[in-house]
Design a protein around this motif. Structure first.
Motif, PDB file in Angstrom:
ATOM      1  N   ALA A 162       0.837  -1.206   0.000  1.00  0.00           N
ATOM      2  CA  ALA A 162       0.000   0.000   0.000  1.00  0.00           C
ATOM      3  C   ALA A 162       0.871   1.255   0.000  1.00  0.00           C
ATOM      4  O   ALA A 162       0.587   2.214  -0.724  1.00  0.00           O
ATOM      5  N   ALA A 163       1.949   1.253   0.788  1.00  0.00           N
ATOM      6  CA  ALA A 163       2.846   2.410   0.839  1.00  0.00           C
ATOM      7  C   ALA A 163       3.536   2.623  -0.504  1.00  0.00           C
ATOM      8  O   ALA A 163       3.660   3.762  -0.981  1.00  0.00           O
ATOM      9  N   THR A 164       3.972   1.545  -1.126  1.00  0.00           N
ATOM     10  CA  THR A 164       4.622   1.639  -2.432  1.00  0.00           C
ATOM     11  C   THR A 164       3.671   2.211  -3.467  1.00  0.00           C
ATOM     12  O   THR A 164       4.022   3.130  -4.221  1.00  0.00           O
ATOM     13  N   LEU A 165       2.463   1.677  -3.518  1.00  0.00           N
ATOM     14  CA  LEU A 165       1.484   2.171  -4.487  1.00  0.00           C
ATOM     15  C   LEU A 165       1.140   3.631  -4.211  1.00  0.00           C
ATOM     16  O   LEU A 165       0.967   4.422  -5.144  1.00  0.00           O
ATOM     17  N   GLY A 166       1.069   3.983  -2.944  1.00  0.00           N
ATOM     18  CA  GLY A 166       0.794   5.368  -2.596  1.00  0.00           C
ATOM     19  C   GLY A 166       1.894   6.309  -3.062  1.00  0.00           C
ATOM     20  O   GLY A 166       1.620   7.385  -3.599  1.00  0.00           O
ATOM     21  N   ARG A 167       3.154   5.892  -2.850  1.00  0.00           N
ATOM     22  CA  ARG A 167       4.276   6.732  -3.304  1.00  0.00           C
ATOM     23  C   ARG A 167       4.253   6.908  -4.816  1.00  0.00           C
ATOM     24  O   ARG A 167       4.436   8.009  -5.335  1.00  0.00           O
ATOM     25  N   ILE A 168       4.013   5.812  -5.542  1.00  0.00           N
ATOM     26  CA  ILE A 168       3.987   5.891  -7.005  1.00  0.00           C
ATOM     27  C   ILE A 168       2.811   6.744  -7.465  1.00  0.00           C
ATOM     28  O   ILE A 168       2.934   7.531  -8.405  1.00  0.00           O
ATOM     29  N   ALA A 169       1.672   6.612  -6.787  1.00  0.00           N
ATOM     30  CA  ALA A 169       0.507   7.419  -7.145  1.00  0.00           C
ATOM     31  C   ALA A 169       0.788   8.903  -6.937  1.00  0.00           C
ATOM     32  O   ALA A 169       0.380   9.735  -7.739  1.00  0.00           O
ATOM     33  N   GLU A 170       1.475   9.230  -5.858  1.00  0.00           N
ATOM     34  CA  GLU A 170       1.734  10.636  -5.536  1.00  0.00           C
ATOM     35  C   GLU A 170       2.902  11.218  -6.327  1.00  0.00           C
ATOM     36  O   GLU A 170       2.867  12.377  -6.728  1.00  0.00           O
ATOM     37  N   GLN A 171       3.935  10.411  -6.544  1.00  0.00           N
ATOM     38  CA  GLN A 171       5.166  10.936  -7.131  1.00  0.00           C
ATOM     39  C   GLN A 171       5.389  10.503  -8.571  1.00  0.00           C
ATOM     40  O   GLN A 171       6.326  10.967  -9.212  1.00  0.00           O
ATOM     41  N   GLY A 172       4.578   9.590  -9.051  1.00  0.00           N
ATOM     42  CA  GLY A 172       4.706   9.129 -10.427  1.00  0.00           C
ATOM     43  C   GLY A 172       5.818   8.101 -10.598  1.00  0.00           C
ATOM     44  O   GLY A 172       6.438   7.654  -9.635  1.00  0.00           O
ATOM     45  N   PRO A 173       6.073   7.744 -11.836  1.00  0.00           N
ATOM     46  CA  PRO A 173       7.056   6.703 -12.141  1.00  0.00           C
ATOM     47  C   PRO A 173       8.465   7.000 -11.643  1.00  0.00           C
ATOM     48  O   PRO A 173       9.236   6.082 -11.392  1.00  0.00           O
ATOM     49  N   ASP A 174       8.804   8.277 -11.478  1.00  0.00           N
ATOM     50  CA  ASP A 174      10.147   8.607 -10.989  1.00  0.00           C
ATOM     51  C   ASP A 174      10.431   7.972  -9.639  1.00  0.00           C
ATOM     52  O   ASP A 174      11.579   7.636  -9.340  1.00  0.00           O
ATOM     53  N   ASP A 175       9.405   7.811  -8.811  1.00  0.00           N
ATOM     54  CA  ASP A 175       9.622   7.162  -7.520  1.00  0.00           C
ATOM     55  C   ASP A 175      10.099   5.728  -7.714  1.00  0.00           C
ATOM     56  O   ASP A 175      10.973   5.265  -6.996  1.00  0.00           O
ATOM     57  N   PHE A 176       9.545   5.042  -8.686  1.00  0.00           N
ATOM     58  CA  PHE A 176       9.929   3.654  -8.936  1.00  0.00           C
ATOM     59  C   PHE A 176      11.365   3.571  -9.454  1.00  0.00           C
ATOM     60  O   PHE A 176      12.124   2.682  -9.075  1.00  0.00           O
ATOM     61  N   TYR A 177      11.733   4.502 -10.317  1.00  0.00           N
ATOM     62  CA  TYR A 177      13.043   4.437 -10.954  1.00  0.00           C
ATOM     63  C   TYR A 177      14.147   5.173 -10.201  1.00  0.00           C
ATOM     64  O   TYR A 177      15.313   4.789 -10.277  1.00  0.00           O
ATOM     65  N   ARG A 178      13.792   6.253  -9.463  1.00  0.00           N
ATOM     66  CA  ARG A 178      14.828   7.063  -8.833  1.00  0.00           C
ATOM     67  C   ARG A 178      14.503   7.470  -7.394  1.00  0.00           C
ATOM     68  O   ARG A 178      15.342   8.034  -6.711  1.00  0.00           O
ATOM     69  N   GLY A 179      13.324   7.206  -6.924  1.00  0.00           N
ATOM     70  CA  GLY A 179      12.894   7.679  -5.608  1.00  0.00           C
ATOM     71  C   GLY A 179      13.053   6.642  -4.504  1.00  0.00           C
ATOM     72  O   GLY A 179      13.865   5.713  -4.585  1.00  0.00           O
ATOM     73  N   ARG A 180      12.246   6.816  -3.479  1.00  0.00           N
ATOM     74  CA  ARG A 180      12.310   5.943  -2.298  1.00  0.00           C
ATOM     75  C   ARG A 180      12.046   4.483  -2.660  1.00  0.00           C
ATOM     76  O   ARG A 180      12.710   3.585  -2.131  1.00  0.00           O
ATOM     77  N   THR A 181      11.080   4.241  -3.542  1.00  0.00           N
ATOM     78  CA  THR A 181      10.801   2.852  -3.936  1.00  0.00           C
ATOM     79  C   THR A 181      12.024   2.239  -4.602  1.00  0.00           C
ATOM     80  O   THR A 181      12.378   1.093  -4.310  1.00  0.00           O
ATOM     81  N   ALA A 182      12.699   2.989  -5.454  1.00  0.00           N
ATOM     82  CA  ALA A 182      13.926   2.487  -6.091  1.00  0.00           C
ATOM     83  C   ALA A 182      14.982   2.167  -5.041  1.00  0.00           C
ATOM     84  O   ALA A 182      15.633   1.112  -5.100  1.00  0.00           O
ATOM     85  N   GLU A 183      15.126   3.059  -4.052  1.00  0.00           N
ATOM     86  CA  GLU A 183      16.104   2.828  -2.978  1.00  0.00           C
ATOM     87  C   GLU A 183      15.785   1.546  -2.204  1.00  0.00           C
ATOM     88  O   GLU A 183      16.688   0.764  -1.881  1.00  0.00           O
ATOM     89  N   LEU A 184      14.507   1.342  -1.908  1.00  0.00           N
ATOM     90  CA  LEU A 184      14.107   0.143  -1.166  1.00  0.00           C
ATOM     91  C   LEU A 184      14.334  -1.135  -1.963  1.00  0.00           C
ATOM     92  O   LEU A 184      14.769  -2.145  -1.411  1.00  0.00           O
ATOM     93  N   LEU A 185      14.076  -1.076  -3.257  1.00  0.00           N
ATOM     94  CA  LEU A 185      14.322  -2.239  -4.115  1.00  0.00           C
ATOM     95  C   LEU A 185      15.807  -2.579  -4.178  1.00  0.00           C
ATOM     96  O   LEU A 185      16.196  -3.751  -4.073  1.00  0.00           O
ATOM     97  N   VAL A 186      16.638  -1.579  -4.349  1.00  0.00           N
ATOM     98  CA  VAL A 186      18.092  -1.804  -4.384  1.00  0.00           C
ATOM     99  C   VAL A 186      18.575  -2.386  -3.075  1.00  0.00           C
ATOM    100  O   VAL A 186      19.335  -3.361  -3.044  1.00  0.00           O
ATOM    101  N   ALA A 187      18.112  -1.816  -1.963  1.00  0.00           N
ATOM    102  CA  ALA A 187      18.534  -2.318  -0.642  1.00  0.00           C
ATOM    103  C   ALA A 187      18.119  -3.773  -0.450  1.00  0.00           C
ATOM    104  O   ALA A 187      18.875  -4.575   0.119  1.00  0.00           O
ATOM    105  N   GLU A 188      16.950  -4.137  -0.917  1.00  0.00           N
ATOM    106  CA  GLU A 188      16.473  -5.515  -0.789  1.00  0.00           C
ATOM    107  C   GLU A 188      17.303  -6.480  -1.612  1.00  0.00           C
ATOM    108  O   GLU A 188      17.531  -7.621  -1.214  1.00  0.00           O
ATOM    109  N   MET A 189      17.788  -6.025  -2.746  1.00  0.00           N
ATOM    110  CA  MET A 189      18.559  -6.897  -3.650  1.00  0.00           C
ATOM    111  C   MET A 189      20.005  -7.049  -3.218  1.00  0.00           C
ATOM    112  O   MET A 189      20.689  -7.969  -3.646  1.00  0.00           O
ATOM    113  N   GLU A 190      20.513  -6.131  -2.395  1.00  0.00           N
ATOM    114  CA  GLU A 190      21.916  -6.202  -1.994  1.00  0.00           C
ATOM    115  C   GLU A 190      22.154  -7.234  -0.919  1.00  0.00           C
ATOM    116  O   GLU A 190      21.373  -7.666  -0.202  1.00  0.00           O
TER     117      GLU A 190
END
Length: 93
Positions: free
Chosen positions: A65-93
């Motif tokens: 829900a938080a991820t979808l909310g961030r993308i809804a509010e901030q657009g695709p940039d959140d997925f590619y360069r924002g907090r969601t991107a940071e969380l995805l990278v951290a999870e993969m490391e």
């Protein structure tokens, strides 16, 4: 507005992050439980203290829900360069 942005803005899609477990989902999670045991985060999300969800249990996915909310509010940039991107990278490391 991109298609993914429109989808994430959809109230229906965002409320899908919490809901009653259907019979089909309960059976699917029960079958997958043993495989999920190798992945603690998955086991924690898709079981109740290591036991499969039952029909009618409420499955909450606040991180989704938080991820979808961030993308809804901030657009695709959140997925590619924002907090969601940071969380995805951290999870993969």
């Amino acid at each position: 507005t991109s298609p993914i942005h429109a989808i994430c803005r959809s109230e229906l899609y965002r409320t899908a992050a919490a809901g009653a477990v259907s019979d089909a989902l309960a059976r699917s999670l029960e079958r997958a439980l043993e495989r999920m045991s190798a992945y603690p985060a998955s086991l924690a999300q898709f079981s109740v203290e290591g036991k499969p969800y039952a029909l009618g249990d409420v499955l909450r996915q606040p991180e989704l829900a938080a991820t979808l909310g961030r993308i809804a509010e901030q657009g695709p940039d959140d997925f590619y360069r924002g907090r969601t991107a940071e969380l995805l990278v951290a999870e993969m490391e």
